[in-house]
Design an enzyme around this catalytic site. Structure first.
Site, short mmCIF file in Angstrom:
data_model
loop_
_atom_site.label_atom_id
_atom_site.label_comp_id
_atom_site.label_asym_id
_atom_site.label_seq_id
_atom_site.Cartn_x
_atom_site.Cartn_y
_atom_site.Cartn_z
N CYS A 78 0.82 -1.22 0.00
CA CYS A 78 0.00 0.00 0.00
C CYS A 78 0.86 1.27 0.00
O CYS A 78 1.43 1.60 -1.03
CB CYS A 78 -0.99 -0.07 1.17
N HIS A 158 -3.40 -5.19 1.74
CA HIS A 158 -2.64 -5.49 2.97
C HIS A 158 -2.69 -6.97 3.33
O HIS A 158 -3.50 -7.37 4.18
CB HIS A 158 -3.25 -4.71 4.14
N GLU A 160 -0.89 -8.46 5.28
CA GLU A 160 -0.53 -8.61 6.70
C GLU A 160 -1.75 -8.48 7.61
O GLU A 160 -1.66 -8.70 8.82
CB GLU A 160 0.56 -7.59 7.08
#
Ligand code: GLN
Length: 175
Positions: A78, A158, A160
């Protein structure tokens, strides 16, 4: 394998947790010397203006660009993807906040190299176009969501922030 996480701002802890889950103890990168001898570096999501400004201090940006040019793998998520493009490290055109404001953030599923994975978009950019050396790993709607140029990986979402580890595993293989 020496994998660093740029520890300035943003989704640092989330990336750290993922790497631990995959058996890698990350090196937290805060100063120019920390870039030495890294096999790979993750630039987390966050606020690209803030991270970019902080990178200008203490020779961090210079050390980052040098390490990438010397063969270190790097993955920008991002805001991190925006910075990779801004620093001229990957040949893509990327538009900040292209899905709208914070309230327009969303979660969906995308195909990453043919595998369906969950994807979280938070005030995400759109990768509008990519040059010849860039491989498209995933697309969603009118934009590319994961791209790779050599040892440089950029995702507009994302990985994560979900339970899935596909993209982290992919990056570790790149390193
Ligand atoms: N909107 C942020 C920027 O332009 C990126 C958001 C994110 O990393 N989730 O820097």
């Amino acid at each position: 394998m020496r994998i660093g996480i740029l520890d300035i701002q943003g989704s640092v802890e989330e990336h750290k947790k993922k790497l631990f889950q995959l058996g890698v103890k990350p090196i937290m990168v805060k100063s120019a010397e920390d870039f030495e001898r890294l096999d790979g570096l993750i630039i987390p999501g966050g606020e690209s203006t803030t991270i970019g400004l902080l990178l200008e201090t203490g020779g961090l940006k210079k050390a980052l660009v040098k390490a990438v040019r010397c063969g270190m793998a790097v993955w920008g998520t991002c805001a991190g993807a925006i910075l990779l493009s801004k620093f001229g490290l990957i040949d893509i055109e990327i538009e900040r906040n292209a899905y709208g404001r914070q309230i327009d953030s969303f979660e969906t599923e995308i195909a990453f190299l043919g595998k369906t994975i969950p994807a979280v978009f938070i005030r995400a950019p759109k990768i509008r176009s990519a040059g010849k050396p860039v491989e498209i790993l995933s697309e969603y709607g009118d934009s590319k969501t994961a791209v790779r140029q050599g040892k440089i990986l950029a995702t507009s979402f994302h990985p994560e922030m979900t339970d899935d580890r596909t993209v982290h595993r992919y990056f570790l293989k790149m390193c």
